[in-house]
Design an enzyme around this catalytic site. Structure first.
Site, mmCIF file in Angstrom:
data_model
loop_
_atom_site.group_PDB
_atom_site.id
_atom_site.type_symbol
_atom_site.label_atom_id
_atom_site.label_comp_id
_atom_site.label_asym_id
_atom_site.label_seq_id
_atom_site.Cartn_x
_atom_site.Cartn_y
_atom_site.Cartn_z
ATOM 1 N N CYS A 45 -6.698 33.840 13.043
ATOM 2 C CA CYS A 45 -6.843 34.435 14.366
ATOM 3 C C CYS A 45 -5.456 34.773 14.918
ATOM 4 C CB CYS A 45 -7.561 33.458 15.290
ATOM 5 S SG CYS A 45 -7.668 34.026 16.993
ATOM 6 N N CYS A 48 -4.904 32.317 18.195
ATOM 7 C CA CYS A 48 -4.689 30.864 18.156
ATOM 8 C C CYS A 48 -4.322 30.346 16.772
ATOM 9 C CB CYS A 48 -5.938 30.142 18.659
ATOM 10 S SG CYS A 48 -7.323 30.233 17.509
ATOM 11 N N CYS A 93 -13.757 34.177 17.845
ATOM 12 C CA CYS A 93 -13.081 33.004 17.290
ATOM 13 C C CYS A 93 -13.660 31.756 17.941
ATOM 14 C CB CYS A 93 -11.586 33.095 17.562
ATOM 15 S SG CYS A 93 -10.683 31.607 17.105
ATOM 16 N N CYS A 96 -10.624 29.858 20.136
ATOM 17 C CA CYS A 96 -10.049 30.386 21.388
ATOM 18 C C CYS A 96 -10.971 31.380 22.085
ATOM 19 C CB CYS A 96 -8.690 31.037 21.126
ATOM 20 S SG CYS A 96 -8.770 32.608 20.255
ATOM 21 N N CYS A 117 -17.274 43.292 10.448
ATOM 22 C CA CYS A 117 -16.413 44.432 10.743
ATOM 23 C C CYS A 117 -15.387 43.961 11.772
ATOM 24 C CB CYS A 117 -17.298 45.558 11.296
ATOM 25 S SG CYS A 117 -16.436 47.088 11.552
HETATM 26 ZN ZN LIG Z 1 -8.616 32.160 17.965
#
Ligand SMILES: [Zn+2]
Length: 128
Positions: A45, A48, A93, A96, A117
Protein backbone atom coordinates in the site's frame (compact mmCIF):
# COMPACT_ATOMS: atom_id res chain seq x y z
CA UNK A 1 -11.55 11.14 8.42
CA UNK A 2 -10.24 13.54 11.06
CA UNK A 3 -8.43 16.76 10.18
CA UNK A 4 -5.23 15.42 11.68
CA UNK A 5 -5.42 12.31 9.46
CA UNK A 6 -6.09 14.48 6.43
CA UNK A 7 -2.99 16.59 7.10
CA UNK A 8 -0.98 13.41 7.58
CA UNK A 9 -2.05 12.03 4.19
CA UNK A 10 -1.56 15.35 2.38
CA UNK A 11 2.04 15.40 3.64
CA UNK A 12 2.78 11.74 2.97
CA UNK A 13 1.15 11.27 -0.44
CA UNK A 14 1.68 13.09 -3.71
CA UNK A 15 -1.30 14.78 -5.34
CA UNK A 16 -2.26 11.84 -7.55
CA UNK A 17 -1.90 9.34 -4.70
CA UNK A 18 -4.04 11.50 -2.44
CA UNK A 19 -6.73 11.79 -5.09
CA UNK A 20 -6.85 8.01 -5.57
CA UNK A 21 -6.25 6.66 -2.05
CA UNK A 22 -8.17 9.23 -0.02
CA UNK A 23 -10.73 10.57 -2.52
CA UNK A 24 -11.41 7.32 -4.42
CA UNK A 25 -10.13 8.70 -7.70
CA UNK A 26 -8.95 6.65 -10.67
CA UNK A 27 -5.70 7.20 -12.51
CA UNK A 28 -5.80 7.43 -16.30
CA UNK A 29 -5.56 4.01 -17.99
CA UNK A 30 -2.15 3.00 -19.38
CA UNK A 31 -0.52 5.75 -17.28
CA UNK A 32 0.58 3.81 -14.21
CA UNK A 33 4.21 2.93 -13.59
CA UNK A 34 3.45 -0.68 -12.57
CA UNK A 35 1.25 -1.62 -15.52
CA UNK A 36 3.88 -3.59 -17.44
CA UNK A 37 6.08 -4.52 -14.50
CA UNK A 38 6.90 -8.22 -14.56
CA UNK A 39 9.55 -8.54 -11.83
CA UNK A 40 9.05 -10.89 -8.89
CA UNK A 41 8.12 -9.06 -5.74
CA UNK A 42 5.46 -7.67 -3.50
CA UNK A 43 3.09 -4.76 -4.00
CA UNK A 44 2.53 -2.70 -0.87
CA UNK A 45 0.00 0.00 0.00
CA UNK A 46 1.44 3.41 -0.99
CA UNK A 47 -0.32 4.88 2.04
CA UNK A 48 0.66 2.64 4.94
CA UNK A 49 3.10 0.06 3.52
CA UNK A 50 0.91 -3.01 4.13
CA UNK A 51 1.52 -6.00 1.82
CA UNK A 52 -1.36 -6.21 -0.65
CA UNK A 53 -0.56 -8.19 -3.81
CA UNK A 54 2.06 -10.78 -4.76
CA UNK A 55 3.55 -10.34 -8.23
CA UNK A 56 2.70 -14.01 -8.90
CA UNK A 57 -0.98 -13.04 -9.11
CA UNK A 58 -0.39 -10.16 -11.56
CA UNK A 59 -1.62 -10.59 -15.12
CA UNK A 60 -2.11 -8.50 -18.24
CA UNK A 61 -5.83 -7.75 -18.49
CA UNK A 62 -5.52 -5.28 -21.36
CA UNK A 63 -7.56 -2.71 -19.41
CA UNK A 64 -4.72 -0.27 -18.75
CA UNK A 65 -4.50 -0.85 -14.99
CA UNK A 66 -2.37 -3.34 -13.06
CA UNK A 67 -4.52 -6.45 -12.60
CA UNK A 68 -4.29 -9.26 -10.10
CA UNK A 69 -6.18 -12.53 -9.62
CA UNK A 70 -5.96 -12.42 -5.82
CA UNK A 71 -4.93 -10.28 -2.85
CA UNK A 72 -2.84 -11.25 0.18
CA UNK A 73 -5.34 -12.93 2.57
CA UNK A 74 -6.86 -10.33 4.91
CA UNK A 75 -4.98 -7.41 3.32
CA UNK A 76 -7.97 -5.80 1.61
CA UNK A 77 -11.59 -5.03 2.41
CA UNK A 78 -14.52 -5.03 -0.01
CA UNK A 79 -17.24 -2.41 -0.16
CA UNK A 80 -20.23 -2.03 -2.44
CA UNK A 81 -19.78 0.98 -4.72
CA UNK A 82 -22.83 2.35 -6.52
CA UNK A 83 -21.20 5.52 -7.89
CA UNK A 84 -21.29 6.50 -11.60
CA UNK A 85 -24.50 4.48 -12.15
CA UNK A 86 -22.67 1.17 -11.81
CA UNK A 87 -22.70 -1.51 -9.17
CA UNK A 88 -19.11 -2.40 -8.45
CA UNK A 89 -17.08 -3.81 -5.58
CA UNK A 90 -14.52 -1.38 -4.24
CA UNK A 91 -11.23 -2.70 -2.88
CA UNK A 92 -9.68 -0.84 0.04
CA UNK A 93 -6.55 -1.37 2.16
CA UNK A 94 -7.61 -3.22 5.33
CA UNK A 95 -5.01 -1.36 7.38
CA UNK A 96 -5.43 2.31 6.41
CA UNK A 97 -8.73 2.26 4.51
CA UNK A 98 -7.15 3.74 1.36
CA UNK A 99 -8.98 3.23 -1.93
CA UNK A 100 -7.07 0.85 -4.22
CA UNK A 101 -9.43 0.05 -7.07
CA UNK A 102 -12.22 -2.43 -7.83
CA UNK A 103 -12.62 -6.19 -8.21
CA UNK A 104 -14.57 -7.79 -11.07
CA UNK A 105 -15.69 -11.34 -11.87
CA UNK A 106 -14.20 -11.51 -15.37
CA UNK A 107 -10.66 -12.58 -14.46
CA UNK A 108 -8.85 -15.72 -15.70
CA UNK A 109 -11.07 -18.71 -14.91
CA UNK A 110 -8.20 -21.07 -14.18
CA UNK A 111 -7.03 -18.66 -11.45
CA UNK A 112 -10.37 -18.23 -9.69
CA UNK A 113 -12.11 -15.81 -12.05
CA UNK A 114 -11.33 -12.58 -10.19
CA UNK A 115 -9.82 -9.44 -11.70
CA UNK A 116 -8.50 -6.94 -9.17
CA UNK A 117 -8.21 -3.70 -11.12
CA UNK A 118 -5.81 -1.57 -9.08
CA UNK A 119 -4.37 1.93 -9.49
CA UNK A 120 -0.57 1.91 -9.86
CA UNK A 121 -0.18 5.04 -7.78
CA UNK A 122 -1.92 3.34 -4.82
CA UNK A 123 0.90 0.78 -4.79
CA UNK A 124 4.58 0.57 -3.91
CA UNK A 125 6.67 -2.26 -5.33
CA UNK A 126 9.43 -4.11 -3.52
CA UNK A 127 11.45 -6.53 -5.60
CA UNK A 128 12.07 -9.99 -4.16
ZN1 LIG B 1 -2.86 1.04 3.46
Amino acid sequence: MSKKDDTHWKTKLNEEQYRVLREKGTEAPFSGEFLDLKEDGMFHCAGCGAKLFDSETKFDSGTGWPSFTDAIPGAVNFEEDRSHGMKRTEVTCAKCGGHLGHVFDDGPEDKGGKRYCINSCALDFKEK
